[in-house]
Design a protein around this motif. Structure first.
Motif, PDB file in Angstrom:
ATOM      1  N   LEU A  13      47.809  44.352  46.841  1.00 39.75           N
ATOM      2  CA  LEU A  13      47.267  44.955  45.634  1.00 39.75           C
ATOM      3  C   LEU A  13      47.488  44.035  44.440  1.00 39.75           C
ATOM      4  N   GLY A  14      48.618  43.369  44.426  1.00 35.61           N
ATOM      5  CA  GLY A  14      48.913  42.449  43.335  1.00 35.61           C
ATOM      6  C   GLY A  14      47.875  41.346  43.248  1.00 35.61           C
ATOM      7  N   ARG A  15      47.512  40.816  44.400  1.00 37.62           N
ATOM      8  CA  ARG A  15      46.502  39.756  44.364  1.00 37.62           C
ATOM      9  C   ARG A  15      45.173  40.278  43.871  1.00 37.62           C
ATOM     10  N   PHE A  16      44.857  41.514  44.243  1.00 34.50           N
ATOM     11  CA  PHE A  16      43.592  42.091  43.800  1.00 34.50           C
ATOM     12  C   PHE A  16      43.563  42.237  42.273  1.00 34.50           C
ATOM     13  N   TYR A  17      44.588  42.866  41.736  1.00 36.17           N
ATOM     14  CA  TYR A  17      44.640  43.029  40.278  1.00 36.17           C
ATOM     15  C   TYR A  17      44.690  41.668  39.589  1.00 36.17           C
ATOM     16  N   GLY A  42      48.799  40.150  36.643  1.00 34.13           N
ATOM     17  CA  GLY A  42      48.922  41.602  36.596  1.00 34.13           C
ATOM     18  C   GLY A  42      50.263  42.046  36.036  1.00 34.13           C
ATOM     19  N   THR A  43      51.316  41.346  36.432  1.00 31.41           N
ATOM     20  CA  THR A  43      52.654  41.698  35.956  1.00 31.41           C
ATOM     21  C   THR A  43      52.779  41.514  34.450  1.00 31.41           C
ATOM     22  N   TYR A  98      51.646  45.850  28.217  1.00 28.80           N
ATOM     23  CA  TYR A  98      51.311  47.259  28.055  1.00 28.80           C
ATOM     24  C   TYR A  98      52.569  48.089  27.764  1.00 28.80           C
ATOM     25  N   TRP A 121      41.473  45.103  33.447  1.00 30.73           N
ATOM     26  CA  TRP A 121      42.340  45.992  34.219  1.00 30.73           C
ATOM     27  C   TRP A 121      41.576  47.243  34.639  1.00 30.73           C
ATOM     28  N   GLN A 141      41.290  48.792  38.289  1.00 34.39           N
ATOM     29  CA  GLN A 141      41.759  50.151  38.506  1.00 34.39           C
ATOM     30  C   GLN A 141      40.646  51.029  39.086  1.00 34.39           C
ATOM     31  N   ARG A 198      37.873  50.036  40.604  1.00 31.43           N
ATOM     32  CA  ARG A 198      37.461  49.586  41.939  1.00 31.43           C
ATOM     33  C   ARG A 198      38.434  50.109  42.985  1.00 31.43           C
ATOM     34  N   PHE A 199      39.721  50.002  42.665  1.00 32.68           N
ATOM     35  CA  PHE A 199      40.729  50.465  43.618  1.00 32.68           C
ATOM     36  C   PHE A 199      40.589  51.968  43.863  1.00 32.68           C
ATOM     37  N   GLU A 200      40.466  52.719  42.786  1.00 31.40           N
ATOM     38  CA  GLU A 200      40.397  54.168  42.937  1.00 31.40           C
ATOM     39  C   GLU A 200      39.092  54.616  43.577  1.00 31.40           C
TER      40      GLU A 200
END
Lengths: 154, 154
Positions: A24-28, A39-40, A46, A114, A118, A120-122
């Motif tokens: 998931l990290g690579r995706f974001y 992403g981090t 934020y 982001w 978000q 796309r993932f959901e």
DNA sequence: CCACGAAAGTGGCATATGCCACTAATTGGA
DNA sequence: TCCAATTAGTGGCATATGCCACTTTCGTGG
């Protein structure tokens, strides 16, 4: 053998969690990368944004992160001018941080990206299931892993 | 404001996942540390153990990990004599790995500790919920995050 | 007011991960 | 058979995270 042989399932909760985090990290990261942030880093900006000139320890606690690790992670963001630190008025041990004007702009820019990640993932796992997953994860992050008081004989 | 102000909840699936990974990672690390291994190293040794003298690429795929990252992570384990690498007989590009006698012994030792962490965790969240969580995470790790074919005009 | 212990960060060191540019070895055609 | 595209790893560089040993401040009992 359906197609690509299922990934190496493991009964280890920790290994499974890390595996998912890598993916998931690579995706974001990919989606957010046009902003130049990882992403981090986005998450950190934020967190600082929604807090009120938080002390480093406060952020570390909120993010369930080691204080020194936070310090390290913060460096590139300060170096690039997105975050600035200043000493607390009443306690000189405390260092507070806030977003600079540039940091705010960068956060805005990255937030648009982001949102795409978000959404796309959901769209893939379902909004409700994503919420359920986050709830589970928040629970895991909040657990108290104290030693089970392994019989401290009187 | 109940007690310690809930952790910084975030709507970001990625941030939430990483936060939980940090916390759970530290828990497993703590419990496994007497063996001298980190949780990730234990997971890697285990993956090699259950595979058949796997090629590096094979492990990387199973662990949903970047190949070069795997190479880096493998170094300390090779340096410490737990893993050994050797070239594939038919394809000299391929590097296979296996546990050494010491690696096997260390895996055994660490597995006892791992079981403790695993049991403690599952006692806290429940065996069934842990299984559900892993299932969700496996799903996340298996997702195909391809670009949503954003209208490639003929 | 001072010595002590607690609290908040910093720096150094080590692992965890990724991406990119390369190198070496294979595989496919022309 | 020979070269182009592909595949598997490596090395360098940068961030992500933790732990530990310090240093600086505070807060307090004497």
């Amino acid at each position: 053998m359906t197609k690509t042989a299922m990934p190496g399932f493991s009964p280890c909760n920790n290994a499974t969690l890390r595996r998912a985090a890598r993916k998931l990290g690579r995706f974001y990261d990919d989606v957010i990368s046009p902003s130049g942030l990882k992403g981090t880093q986005y998450g950190l900006l934020y967190q600082i944004y929604v807090s009120n000139e938080p002390a480093m320890g406060t952020i570390a606690e909120a993010m369930v992160m080691d204080l020194s690790a936070l310090g390290h992670t913060l460096k590139p963001l300060i170096r690039d001018g997105y975050v600035e630190a200043f000493a607390d008025k009443d306690d000189r041990r405390v260092k507070r941080v806030r977003l600079t004007r540039q940091g705010l702009a960068k956060l805005d820019e990255a937030t648009k990206l982001w949102s795409i990640a978000q959404q796309r993932f959901e769209a893939m796992v379902g909004k409700q299931r994503a919420a359920d997953l986050r709830a589970m994860l928040d629970e895991v992050a909040a657990l108290d892993y104290e030693a089970p008081a392994a019989a401290l004989p009187g």
